[in-house]
Design a protein around this motif. Structure first.
Motif, short mmCIF file in Angstrom:
data_model
loop_
_atom_site.label_atom_id
_atom_site.label_comp_id
_atom_site.label_asym_id
_atom_site.label_seq_id
_atom_site.Cartn_x
_atom_site.Cartn_y
_atom_site.Cartn_z
N ASP A 67 0.84 -1.19 0.00
CA ASP A 67 0.00 0.00 0.00
C ASP A 67 0.88 1.25 0.00
O ASP A 67 1.52 1.57 1.00
N LEU A 68 0.91 1.97 -1.11
CA LEU A 68 1.74 3.16 -1.21
C LEU A 68 1.29 4.24 -0.24
O LEU A 68 2.11 5.03 0.25
N ASN A 69 0.00 4.31 0.05
CA ASN A 69 -0.47 5.34 0.97
C ASN A 69 -0.05 5.04 2.40
O ASN A 69 0.24 5.97 3.18
N THR B 239 6.50 10.13 -6.71
CA THR B 239 5.96 11.09 -7.66
C THR B 239 5.01 10.38 -8.62
O THR B 239 5.13 9.17 -8.85
N PRO B 240 4.06 11.10 -9.21
CA PRO B 240 3.17 10.46 -10.19
C PRO B 240 3.94 9.83 -11.35
O PRO B 240 3.55 8.77 -11.85
N GLU B 241 5.03 10.46 -11.75
CA GLU B 241 5.81 9.93 -12.88
C GLU B 241 6.42 8.58 -12.52
O GLU B 241 6.36 7.63 -13.30
N LEU B 242 7.03 8.50 -11.32
CA LEU B 242 7.66 7.23 -10.92
C LEU B 242 6.61 6.15 -10.72
O LEU B 242 6.79 5.00 -11.13
N ILE B 243 5.49 6.48 -10.09
CA ILE B 243 4.44 5.50 -9.85
C ILE B 243 3.90 4.97 -11.17
O ILE B 243 3.67 3.77 -11.34
N GLU C 298 5.54 4.81 -14.02
CA GLU C 298 6.58 4.00 -14.65
C GLU C 298 6.69 2.62 -14.01
O GLU C 298 6.81 1.60 -14.70
N VAL C 299 6.64 2.56 -12.67
CA VAL C 299 6.89 1.30 -11.96
C VAL C 299 5.63 0.45 -11.84
O VAL C 299 5.69 -0.77 -12.01
N PHE C 300 4.49 1.08 -11.56
CA PHE C 300 3.28 0.31 -11.27
C PHE C 300 2.29 0.29 -12.44
O PHE C 300 1.29 -0.43 -12.39
N GLY C 301 2.53 1.10 -13.46
CA GLY C 301 1.68 1.07 -14.63
C GLY C 301 0.29 1.63 -14.41
O GLY C 301 -0.67 1.19 -15.04
N VAL C 302 0.17 2.60 -13.49
CA VAL C 302 -1.12 3.25 -13.25
C VAL C 302 -0.94 4.75 -13.31
O VAL C 302 0.18 5.27 -13.17
N ARG C 303 -2.03 5.46 -13.50
CA ARG C 303 -2.00 6.91 -13.43
C ARG C 303 -2.17 7.31 -11.97
O ARG C 303 -3.07 6.82 -11.28
N ALA C 304 -1.30 8.17 -11.47
CA ALA C 304 -1.33 8.58 -10.06
C ALA C 304 -1.50 10.09 -9.95
O ALA C 304 -0.96 10.85 -10.76
N HIS C 305 -2.26 10.50 -8.95
CA HIS C 305 -2.45 11.91 -8.66
C HIS C 305 -2.05 12.11 -7.20
O HIS C 305 -2.61 11.47 -6.30
N ILE D 61 -2.10 9.56 -2.26
CA ILE D 61 -2.03 9.20 -3.67
C ILE D 61 -3.37 8.61 -4.11
O ILE D 61 -3.88 7.67 -3.50
N ALA D 62 -3.91 9.17 -5.17
CA ALA D 62 -5.13 8.64 -5.79
C ALA D 62 -4.74 7.98 -7.11
O ALA D 62 -3.88 8.48 -7.83
#
Length: 273
Positions: free
Chosen positions: A194-196, A224-228, A230-237, A249-250
């Motif tokens: 869980d990243l949160n 960061t949204p960019e790293l998330i 790249e690594v997890f393959g999801v869009r992060a806010h 993180i959403a």
């Protein structure tokens, strides 16, 4: 106590799982290891508590290589809480917790008054005093995790390792467990999904992908949204938690690519001179 991974490589069954991992945790810090399934988080932690030996590099506690120290010495310094297991102990809860005192025993003597006092204190710390006389096998998953955390605490170590401790737990106990851990003042390393939870409770995070630590640092700098993406393959806010100000993180799925429409190309071919 400081923990250091220096260019650590680990192979299992002839396959390299961890590649050149370098990462340090300062005394008293809570460090989260995050990454996709199969990224090497648990394997790297197992090299710290002497389950898998690195084929290269060193794993150190307090400036000493754990693989050059006697196992009993490491067991006194590094306590481990793994995921709730389906293998049930045929013991009552108090006896399970007292297993954490074994590294401090010599020979086959019984439990001392100090052992019992520490066990009672650990059970109280995790809110499990009322479970002491029950069979471990009859507990719920969340109750077992409380007991396994108490067993780690009673070990009275300076380093605590948590291998995916919040899996299958309800959100209330996830938050309670992370709060307890943060109050201990121990050098703590936790593999987390869980990243949160990592963003809210860890001083530093190390992000692993395909067996490598690709970055590490404070969560507000690393997650960061960019790293998330790249690594997890999801869009992060990334937002700010309204109560704590820590990163929140959403997630949303990445949009699917538009299907290829061959019609214009085919139409051009049909009307070519």
């Amino acid at each position: 106590m400081r923990v250091d991974f220096a260019d650590v490589a680990v192979a299992l069954g002839g396959t390299r799982i961890v590649h050149g991992a370098t990462f340090s945790v300062e005394p008293g810090q809570v460090a989260g290891l995050v990454g996709p399934n199969g990224s090497g988080k648990s394997t790297l932690l197992r090299s710290l508590y002497r389950v898998v030996r690195p084929e290269a590099g060193t794993v150190g506690i307090g400036g000493k290589d754990v693989w050059q120290l006697p196992p009993r010495v490491v067991a006194r310094q590094v306590a481990v809480m793994t995921q709730e297991t389906t293998a049930d102990f045929d013991l009552d809860v108090l006896d399970v917790v007292l297993l954490g005192r074994l590294p401090h025993h010599r020979g086959f003597g019984g439990d001392s008054a100090l052992d019992l006092e520490l066990a009672d204190r650990a059970l109280a710390r995790v809110g499990a005093t009322g479970l002491a006389g029950r069979l471990f096998a009859g507990l719920s998953g969340g109750e077992k995790q409380r007991v396994l955390l108490a067993r780690a605490l009673v070990q009275d170590s300076r380093v605590l390792v948590l291998d995916e401790p919040t899996n299958h737990l309800d959100v209330s106990f996830q938050l309670e467990l992370m709060r307890i851990i943060g109050e201990l003042g121990l050098t703590t390393l936790a593999a987390l999904h869980d990243l949160n939870l990592a963003a809210a409770h860890c001083d530093v995070v190390a992000v692993m992908n395909q067996g490598r630590i690709i970055t590490h640092g404070p969560p507000q700098e690393v997650l960061t949204p960019e790293l998330i993406g790249e690594v997890f393959g999801v869009r992060a806010h990334r937002l700010s938690h309204p109560a704590t100000g820590r990163p929140l993180i959403a997630f949303s799925p990445r949009p699917s690519p538009a299907p290829h429409d061959p019609a214009p190309e085919q139409h051009a071919k049909e009307h070519a001179p």
